[in-house]
Design a protein around this motif. Structure first.
Motif, short mmCIF file in Angstrom:
data_model
loop_
_atom_site.label_atom_id
_atom_site.label_comp_id
_atom_site.label_asym_id
_atom_site.label_seq_id
_atom_site.Cartn_x
_atom_site.Cartn_y
_atom_site.Cartn_z
N LEU A 1 0.44 -59.29 -7.46
CA LEU A 1 -0.47 -59.69 -8.54
C LEU A 1 -0.15 -59.05 -9.87
N THR A 2 0.48 -57.86 -9.87
CA THR A 2 0.72 -57.15 -11.13
C THR A 2 2.18 -57.08 -11.53
N ARG A 3 3.10 -57.10 -10.57
CA ARG A 3 4.53 -56.90 -10.80
C ARG A 3 4.81 -55.55 -11.45
N GLN A 4 3.92 -54.62 -11.26
CA GLN A 4 4.11 -53.25 -11.75
C GLN A 4 4.41 -52.36 -10.55
N GLY A 5 5.69 -52.05 -10.34
CA GLY A 5 6.09 -51.29 -9.17
C GLY A 5 5.51 -49.89 -9.13
N TRP A 6 5.64 -49.16 -10.24
CA TRP A 6 5.14 -47.78 -10.26
C TRP A 6 3.63 -47.73 -10.14
N LEU A 7 2.94 -48.63 -10.84
CA LEU A 7 1.48 -48.65 -10.75
C LEU A 7 1.03 -48.96 -9.33
N SER A 8 1.71 -49.90 -8.68
CA SER A 8 1.34 -50.27 -7.32
C SER A 8 1.54 -49.10 -6.36
N LEU A 9 2.66 -48.41 -6.47
CA LEU A 9 2.91 -47.24 -5.63
C LEU A 9 1.88 -46.15 -5.89
N PHE A 10 1.60 -45.91 -7.16
CA PHE A 10 0.65 -44.85 -7.51
C PHE A 10 -0.74 -45.17 -6.98
N THR A 11 -1.21 -46.40 -7.21
CA THR A 11 -2.56 -46.77 -6.78
C THR A 11 -2.70 -46.69 -5.28
N ALA A 12 -1.70 -47.17 -4.55
CA ALA A 12 -1.75 -47.09 -3.10
C ALA A 12 -1.76 -45.64 -2.62
N ALA A 13 -0.94 -44.80 -3.25
CA ALA A 13 -0.81 -43.42 -2.79
C ALA A 13 -2.09 -42.61 -3.01
N VAL A 14 -2.80 -42.85 -4.14
CA VAL A 14 -3.96 -42.01 -4.42
C VAL A 14 -5.15 -42.37 -3.53
N LEU A 15 -5.08 -43.48 -2.81
CA LEU A 15 -6.18 -43.82 -1.90
C LEU A 15 -6.21 -42.92 -0.67
N VAL A 16 -5.09 -42.28 -0.39
CA VAL A 16 -4.99 -41.39 0.77
C VAL A 16 -4.42 -40.06 0.29
N ALA A 17 -5.18 -39.01 0.44
CA ALA A 17 -4.76 -37.70 -0.07
C ALA A 17 -3.79 -37.03 0.90
N ASP A 18 -2.64 -37.68 1.12
CA ASP A 18 -1.63 -37.13 2.02
C ASP A 18 -0.26 -37.58 1.53
N PRO A 19 0.56 -36.66 1.03
CA PRO A 19 1.88 -37.05 0.52
C PRO A 19 2.83 -37.55 1.59
N ASN A 20 2.48 -37.37 2.87
CA ASN A 20 3.37 -37.82 3.94
C ASN A 20 3.51 -39.34 4.01
N VAL A 21 2.59 -40.07 3.35
CA VAL A 21 2.72 -41.54 3.36
C VAL A 21 3.71 -42.02 2.31
N LEU A 22 4.10 -41.17 1.37
CA LEU A 22 4.96 -41.62 0.28
C LEU A 22 6.32 -42.13 0.73
N PRO A 23 7.02 -41.45 1.65
CA PRO A 23 8.31 -42.02 2.09
C PRO A 23 8.17 -43.42 2.67
N LEU A 24 7.14 -43.63 3.49
CA LEU A 24 6.93 -44.96 4.06
C LEU A 24 6.59 -45.99 2.98
#
Length: 428
Positions: free
Chosen positions: A377-400
């Protein structure tokens, strides 16, 4: 939805230095602060009106707050009210929202009051759109107009990125989101100085906007989902399935967008079109339940609070209904943004995956679902990654997440965007 990033700073000149960057500090602080205050003011007013419309008024009438009848009546009435304002006010509350992105060129200041009114009405009335697009447009218009009056010798191009950054920082409660959005554009633009030189003023504005929001509203995006228990090979498979599936679902809405928009445009008048859109939203709310109303930021926390509280069918229904509501609201003429309702769609889809396959951890399903939908919906790669990541307070999901983003991006890149040209053709 295409999010056109802000225009770069002024035309190329001498290399930046402390002497040239320091004068940006005060304007950046002021623009960031004002941007946050506008957002907070609109949000507060919308919350108060929402309480009146969805609690005080139905109580006085002896009607259930979220009964089927009340949802249909309230969304239809909201569409009628917004349509009347759009028809009557100067500038019609801005251009057709189907043709605009997150950040566009400044509007005339006379458009601002009408745009603020319809934004408050839509937020309070339960429309499935967020405040990001109209509030950014308002702040850009105000910053450009007032900035040129206060500092007529300053290049006019500096005000747009400052206002955009201040608003985005305030929306997310952190300047990181603004930096990521701006980076995608500024890194590729010619001109003297490093990327950090170009981001200097916008980062100050974003930091001030985020700071004021944090002090006043204490925002948090952490959904407090069950703790992520660590990465396993099955998690990689789940991520590689859920993110592209979510992206494909988002693309379905993108491809449907011009057809839905054309249907409402054929109704010929904004009052008729937006009222009809409100009626459709009311019917969708009756089908999906009250959680599928509004921008979705508070409602998504209700979903996440009990990831095992609904069946896979219920999660799937809410996913489809919310996406249809987002599509309808964006196409019929309501002013609003798509990021927050898209987050709801992704969360519901991720929890549906968990309900179908309990081995899929809720946290992993949610972040991959949000990532895929936002990419489409946005075509914003960094924004999409950032928004998804901040929903879960665990950096271990970032590689996946980073791995899952690749097949999802291959699916969406080069496709039409959820934004139209003035003739109704999709933007690519």
């Amino acid at each position: 939805m295409a999010h056109d990033a802000p225009s770069a700073a002024p035309s190329p000149g001498p290399p930046p230095s402390a002497r040239t960057l320091l004068p940006l500090v005060v304007p950046s602080l002021v623009v960031g602060a004002v941007s946050a205050l506008v957002l907070l003011g609109v949000s507060t007013l919308a919350d108060q009106l929402e309480n009146v419309l969805w609690e005080t008024l139905p109580d006085a009438l002896g009607i259930g707050h979220y009964s089927t009848l009340w949802m249909i009546v309230m969304l239809t009435a909201t569409g009628l009210a917004v349509g009347i304002v759009v028809h009557l006010v100067y500038g019609h509350a801005g251009p057709d929202p189907a043709t605009t992105g997150l950040v566009d060129e400044p509007m005339p200041p006379g458009v601002v009051p009408g745009l603020l009114v319809v934004t408050v009405l839509a937020l309070a009335g339960g429309v499935s759109l967020g405040p990001e697009n109209p509030i950014t447009a308002v702040n850009v218009a105000l910053a450009y107009w007032l900035g040129r009056k206060a500092a007529p010798d300053a290049p006019g191009a500096i005000w747009l990125p400052l206002a955009a950054a201040g608003t985005i920082g305030a929306l997310f409660g952190t300047p990181v989101a603004a930096a990521l959005i701006l980076t995608e554009t500024l890194a590729a633009r010619p001109g003297p100085g490093s990327l950090w030189d170009k981001l200097f003023g916008p980062l100050i504005a974003a930091g001030m906007g985020a700071l004021i929001t944090a002090l006043v509203a204490h925002p948090t995006f952490d959904l407090a989902l069950p703790a992520y228990t660590g990465t396993h090979w099955g998690d990689l498979l789940a991520a590689l399935v859920i993110a592209p599936l979510a992206a494909a679902l988002g693309l379905a809405a993108v491809y449907a967008f011009p057809y839905v928009h054309a249907f409402f445009r054929r109704l010929g008048h904004p009052v008729v079109a937006i009222t009809a859109g409100g009626l459709v939203l009311g019917l969708l709310g009756a089908l999906g339940g009250p959680l599928t109303l509004f921008k979705g930021l508070h409602e998504v926390k209700t979903l996440a609070a009990d990831p095992d509280g609904w069946s896979a069918g219920s999660f799937a229904l809410m996913t489809v209904v919310k996406l249809a509501a987002l599509l309808t609201a964006a196409a019929c003429g309501f002013r609003g943004g798509r990021i927050f309702p898209a987050v709801f769609v992704g969360v519901a889809l991720g929890l549906c995956a968990h309900a179908l396959v309990p081995a899929v951890q809720p946290s992993l399903g949610v972040v991959c679902g949000v990532l895929g939908v936002l990419l489409a919906l946005t075509r914003q790669g960094w924004l999409s990654l950032f928004t998804a990541a901040v929903l879960v307070a665990d950096p271990n999901v970032l590689p996946l997440l980073c791995i899952a983003a690749l097949p999802a991006w291959l699916l969406v890149t080069g496709r039409p965007q959820m934004q139209l040209h003035e003739d109704g053709t999709p933007l690519r």
